[in-house]
Design a protein around this motif. Structure first.
Motif, PDB file in Angstrom:
ATOM      1  N   GLU A 184       0.865  -1.173   0.000  1.00 28.38           N
ATOM      2  CA  GLU A 184       0.000   0.000   0.000  1.00 28.38           C
ATOM      3  C   GLU A 184       0.900   1.221   0.000  1.00 28.38           C
ATOM      4  N   ASN A 192       2.548   1.190   3.378  1.00 23.82           N
ATOM      5  CA  ASN A 192       2.736  -0.042   4.144  1.00 23.82           C
ATOM      6  C   ASN A 192       3.554  -1.102   3.403  1.00 23.82           C
ATOM      7  N   ASN A 199      -6.060  -3.369   8.328  1.00 19.51           N
ATOM      8  CA  ASN A 199      -6.016  -2.214   7.433  1.00 19.51           C
ATOM      9  C   ASN A 199      -6.433  -2.579   6.012  1.00 19.51           C
ATOM     10  N   TYR A 221      -9.996  -1.943   5.226  1.00 23.75           N
ATOM     11  CA  TYR A 221     -10.402  -0.574   4.847  1.00 23.75           C
ATOM     12  C   TYR A 221     -10.234  -0.381   3.341  1.00 23.75           C
ATOM     13  N   TRP A 222      -9.037  -0.794   2.872  1.00 23.54           N
ATOM     14  CA  TRP A 222      -8.726  -0.521   1.463  1.00 23.54           C
ATOM     15  C   TRP A 222      -9.542  -1.389   0.517  1.00 23.54           C
TER      16      TRP A 222
END
Lengths: 407, 719
Positions: A242, A245, A256, A259-260
């Motif tokens: 990401e 990340n 996480n 979310y994406w």
């Protein structure tokens, strides 16, 4: 020096990751394509991740714009109780049968009594936790302590500890950043979050910059720092998945990722945000929900109504697609056709972005790709994502308007 | 509001209560006779020097001022003033009976009782802030036109912009009743704008006047506008009464100002009145001087009715309200009148005096000034400068006025296109009362539909904009002003296309190519600068940079210098005055008047973004200034165009030659660092806003330029 570095490195994330939620999806692959999609669509409303916000800190960091408060007295117990109560209420409202991950954020969640965590988890598991994924966020204020914490955490959960690092601090040069990062990577486990320091309105840092007391590195240097860090991390075996990340040995943060990937999440605690379909209220559409910001008011509301939801906005079809697009392109893998189809059965990625001249320009410049894998940014394009998004959103809106005019 | 009906009734019961008391004295008859003579034989200067003062002053009207030789003719006259004046003033002092009779507003005024001899039409001219409107307030109070209170501040300045800026924009008229030596006089004060930008208004007012009060601040002395205004009055051959105001101020130096007036205007120091309009000192003397020095109007009561329209207003209920100066005969309610300009007939429905509020009367007589409503529905029907006459008694039209010529042009656009209709009606309504603004529809690819407006000058433009904002609540984008250029065409084909050899170019897009032009012309002005001599060096450098040519330089007193420069208008329209003010710590004053056209080496400069011309940024510029202008525009663009995903070259070009370049570097990183659950809402909101903004952006090739950029580059900088 290390103290400075580590403080700037900010929250030290102690993350645990698990695989079971993925295996749950894999197990359905024997179904036909359409069947798989509809089954996954069903899962979309049955599953959610859980975010719990601990609102207190001991001090204010100059760059932080999170919703946090310096506690006036010890009301840990009350907050803890209210968090449990709100978790119970919102799980009930969402009718979620499976919580894929729990993330404790803040604030400084390590200030909460350890029993708070176990109490909340108990509340969750009673209803829906399938023991898939559990995260705990800790934060410390001394560099030495931070290092100790990382070490201790690595001992407890090897391979599951994440470290946040921040670049672009006042006075930082490209060379000093490169040296610092190499040193830090010696200590890191298999997950690193890399953040550019962003001055947020309302913070001390923002004021200092505007007043000229503090200067951040220029845009050009910032871009160099990011590029250099990406290269360094790659050299150390970290794969970028990401914008900010990086993971080694596939130890990505599943919480996480949800979310994406546009999955449901339930936000609990003062100022927490959530996105879920309130099936328990008979709702059919996903809602953007925000909890009451101020802890004392939030406590009052939770005690009175069982939850402190302050704002509920129904996300229309277009708004949902917009979020899926914006969040999905942050991942290096981008948005797969299958993933998009989950949210947009009528209009495929090719229907939307295949013919636009403006989007073609991104393709030509090699910043964005639309192929069998789906829509995804190139390495250079990822750093420029926010310059492309307005154009992509306009195109999505245009095509969506045409589509809804047809039906 | 006055009730016309009530006035009609009271007239029959209440005739002439005030005016009956006075008789026309033998002296008045004498003056009247002389007055006629003066009009008829205007050349016999010498003979009049022996006559009493009022007639002597009439002589002022006689000599003709033409710039190069006016000093000569004036000094001849001046001598005769000098000879007579001291004696006469003594006489006056003794003879002053000085009775100011106040006429109650409710009372009916029979204007037929005012023979021309007892009428004076005058105006007040001054530099900004020298106290013109304050003096007008005092005169109004002393003659009972308005009640005497502390609240009378700039009574004639009705517009908000006038009060805020302390200037007069729109001329107002007030009829005053003043008793002098037992005789009641009708004094018509026609208030004028102080600035030469409004010289159109001034000259309209002046046409209805025989004399002016030239106010000069006792502390500041003569300023640039004092000079400009003096010449307007001087050219119109009016009697000029210098009035030195603000003598109550601590730093007042009336003697210095008197000698300045003597030096610059050649008016003997003894003629100047020293007053304080604020506290009322010597204001009575002003009224006396008006009666004694200013001649009555050249009007003939027994001739057929003939009136000059010198101003007009628009009233939503009654239509056009025309301000008229009656030159001959009389007019009454119900009369059928004709506009000489249009040949259209109207019936007079209302008429009266302005005191300064409308005060209906039965009739208006020769020599008088008042208002008239005659069912004109469009302000164009009451053309300023038009002549009105009775339908059955046609007369020869008065000379009228030269139409105002716009010298400063600017684009005007609504901030949001949805406000276009509102802005359009605001502009229409505002131009109803300011016919000197020219309006042309225009559209810009960046700013949308709008107008190109022509103004008389910069202040005029600012005032217009301010009135739009204040009175019509319209917010507008005004582009940097440009001037009208001319091109003399050489190609027979192009001449045929245009139908004439010389064309005026207001829009740079229509600038004809050098190959079809024999020469370009640019408008010139004569600028007057007054400043303390310590700033002379800096001012001269500034003027030189602006292609100014010095015509002359005079010390008006020991340390104040008056400089006259010939400037290209283009060089002073944007920021000249601001620079002048700042380099002189605010002490320099500046004004200008138009001075025709001159040949100039003009070129068209394009601004390119990644090689593509930006139409709305094309500039006509003098070759000598091309580089600095081009560089400045490129720099401004560089600072205001947001960085994009690729490099942008900003260039200024003359034809194919690039003369300036700036580069906007490409973005290398533009992505939000943290984007998790709580960040999504905020991020989406921002992105949606950016996406919306994109719709409004102007695309030049692949470069997206926000509207703000054009506003920043095109807009006139705020002061």
């Amino acid at each position: 020096m290390i103290k400075h570095k580590m403080r700037a490195a900010g929250p030290v994330l102690v993350a645990g990751t698990g695989e079971r939620c993925l295996s749950a999806l894999n197990s359905r692959q024997f179904l036909t394509e359409d069947g798989a999609v509809s089954a996954q669509r069903e899962i979309l409303v049955k599953e959610a991740s859980l975010y719990i916000h601990w609102p207190y800190c001991l001090k204010r960091c100059s760059y932080c714009n999170f919703n946090k408060y310096i506690p006036k007295g010890d009301n840990n117990h009350i907050v803890s109780q209210c968090l449990q109560q709100e978790v119970a209420t919102l799980l009930q409202l969402s009718q979620v049968s499976r919580v894929t991950s729990v993330f404790l954020g803040g604030g400084t969640p390590s200030l909460a009594h350890p029993s708070t965590v176990s109490d909340i988890l108990e509340a969750v598991s009673r209803q829906s936790l399938q023991n898939d994924d559990l995260s705990r966020l800790g934060r410390d204020h001394s560099a030495h302590h931070a290092l100790q914490t990382v070490e201790e955490a690595r001992r407890l959960r090897p391979g599951k500890v994440s470290v946040d690092v921040m670049f672009g601090r006042p006075g930082q040069s490209l060379a000093s950043w490169e040296a610092e990062l190499s040193e830090l990577l010696q200590l890191c486990d298999d997950h690193v979050s890399l953040y550019q320091l962003t001055p947020e309105r309302g913070t001390l840092l923002f004021k200092q910059i505007r007043g000229g007391e503090v200067t951040l590195p220029g845009d050009h240097v910032m871009a160099e720092m990011y590029e250099s860090a990406r290269r360094t991390l790659q050299r150390h075996g970290f794969e970028q998945y990401e914008v900010s990340n990086f993971a080694r040995n596939s130890e990505v943060s599943h919480h996480n990722m949800s979310y994406w990937k546009g999955r449901q999440y339930i936000g609990v605690g003062p100022g927490a945000h959530g996105r879920f379909v309130p099936l328990g209220l008979g709702g059919a559409h996903r809602e953007a929900r925000t909890q009451t910001l101020e802890p004392d008011v939030w406590i009052r509301e939770v005690r009175r109504h069982g939850h402190g939801t302050r704002r509920r906005i129904q996300l229309g079809h277009l708004a949902l697609l917009e979020e899926v697009l914006v969040m999905g392109l942050r991942m290096t893998e981008g948005i797969t056709h299958k993933h998009w189809q989950l949210f947009s059965p009528q209009l495929g990625l090719r229907d939307i972005f295949g013919s636009s001249a403006d989007v073609q320009e991104f393709f030509h410049r090699g910043q964005l790709t639309l192929d069998d894998g789906g829509l995804h940014c190139s390495r250079d394009g990822l750093a420029l994502l926010d310059s492309m998004l307005p154009t992509l959103l306009l195109e999505l809106e245009r095509q969506q308007t045409v589509e809804s005019a047809k039906s | 509001m006055h009730s016309p009906l009530k006035s009609v009734n009271s007239i029959s019961q209440n005739p002439l209560r005030v005016l009956r008391q006075q008789d026309v004295s033998a002296r008045e008859v004498l003056v009247r006779g002389c007055f006629r003579t003066v009009i008829m034989i205007a050349s016999v200067v010498q003979r009049w020097c022996g006559t009493p003062l009022p007639r002597c002053i009439l002589l002022f009207k006689i000599y003709r001022k033409k710039t190069p030789n006016y000093c000569m003719s004036y000094s001849m006259l001046r001598r005769c003033w000098m000879n007579k004046l001291p004696v006469l003033s003594n006489n006056f002092k003794m003879q002053l009976l000085n009775l100011t009779t106040q006429i109650d507003k409710q009372e009916v005024i029979d204007l037929s009782k005012f023979p021309v001899e007892r009428i004076r039409n005058f105006c007040i001219i001054a530099h900004i802030d020298h106290g013109k409107s304050t003096l007008a307030d005092r005169l109004l109070e002393m003659t009972g036109a308005i009640a005497k209170t502390d609240k009378n501040k700039q009574v004639l300045d009705k517009l908000q912009v006038e009060r805020e800026r302390g200037i007069t924009v729109k001329a107002q008229t007030a009829s005053l009743f003043y008793t002098h030596r037992g005789q009641q006089h009708l004094l018509n004060l026609i208030d004028t704008p102080g600035h030469v930008d409004f010289s159109y208004e001034v000259s309209r007012s002046i046409a209805a006047c025989q004399g002016v009060l030239l106010i000069v601040d006792a502390n500041q002395g003569i300023q640039a506008q004092t000079v400009a205004n003096f010449y307007l009055a001087f050219e119109a051959q009016l009697t000029i009464i210098p009035v030195i105001n603000k003598i109550d101020l601590k730093n007042a130096d009336p003697e210095r100002v008197e000698s300045q007036i003597e030096k610059v205007f050649d008016i003997p120091r003894e003629d100047s009145l020293r007053i304080s309009a604020k506290i009322g000192t010597n204001v009575e003397k002003v009224l006396q001087a008006v009666v004694e020095r200013i001649p009555p109007p050249a009007a003939i009561v027994h001739d057929p009715f003939k009136a000059l329209v010198f101003d007009s207003n628009f009233d939503h209920y009654r239509g056009v309200v025309a301000n008229v100066a009656v030159f001959a005969g009389h007019v009454k309610k119900g009369d059928k009148i004709v506009s000489a300009h249009l040949g259209k007939a109207y019936e007079v429905s209302e008429l009266g005096l302005l005191r300064p509020e409308e005060h209906p009367t039965q009739k208006l007589f020769a020599g008088q000034v008042g208002y008239l409503v005659a069912g004109m529905k469009d302000v164009k029907e009451a053309q300023i400068g038009d002549t009105l006459y009775l339908q059955d008694q046609p007369v020869e039209a008065l000379p009228g006025f030269k139409p105002a010529k716009a010298m400063v042009f600017a684009g005007m656009y609504p901030v949001d296109q949805s406000e276009y209709p509102g802005l359009r009606s605001a502009i229409e309504r505002l131009t109803l009362n300011d016919s000197s603004v020219t309006v042309q529809r225009d559209s810009s690819l960046a700013l949308g539909a709008g107008w190109r407006l022509g103004f008389l000058g910069l202040l005029h433009m600012e005032v217009f904009n301010q009135r739009l904002e204040q009175e019509y609540n319209a917010s507008v984008i005004i582009t940097a002003p440009t001037v009208p250029y001319k091109a003399v065409l050489s190609s027979a084909k192009v001449i045929k296309e245009h139908g004439r050899e010389e064309i005026t170019v207001v829009n740079p897009a229509q600038f004809p190519d050098r190959s079809v032009v024999s020469k370009y012309l640019e408008p010139m002005v004569v600028g007057t600068i007054l400043a303390p001599d310590t700033y002379t060096g800096k001012i001269m450098t500034l003027c030189l940079n602006r292609r100014g040519i010095q015509n002359n330089m005079v010390y008006v007193d020991d340390h104040r210098v008056m400089m006259k420069y010939l400037f290209p208008l283009n060089e002073i329209v944007v920021d000249f005055y601001d620079l002048l003010k700042s380099l002189s710590s605010g002490y320099a004053s500046f004004d200008y008047e138009n001075a025709g056209y001159q040949a100039a080496d003009l070129i068209k400069m394009d601004i390119l973004l990644n090689g593509r011309p930006v139409e709305e940024l094309t500039i006509i510029v003098h070759r000598a200034r091309a580089y600095s202008t081009g560089k400045a525009v490129c720099e401004r663009l560089k600072d205001s165009i947001p960085r994009q995903m690729f490099e942008i070259a900003v260039q200024a070009a003359i034809g194919s030659q690039i003369i300036a370049r700036e580069t906007i570097k490409a973005y290398r990183k533009n992505v939000l660092a943290k984007c998790y659950g709580g960040d999504i809402t905020r991020k989406m909101k921002l992105l949606k806003k950016q996406a919306e903004g994109k719709k409004k952006m102007r695309r030049i090739g692949n470069v997206e330029v926000p509207k703000d950029v054009f506003i920043n580059v095109l807009k006139r900088k705020n002061k």
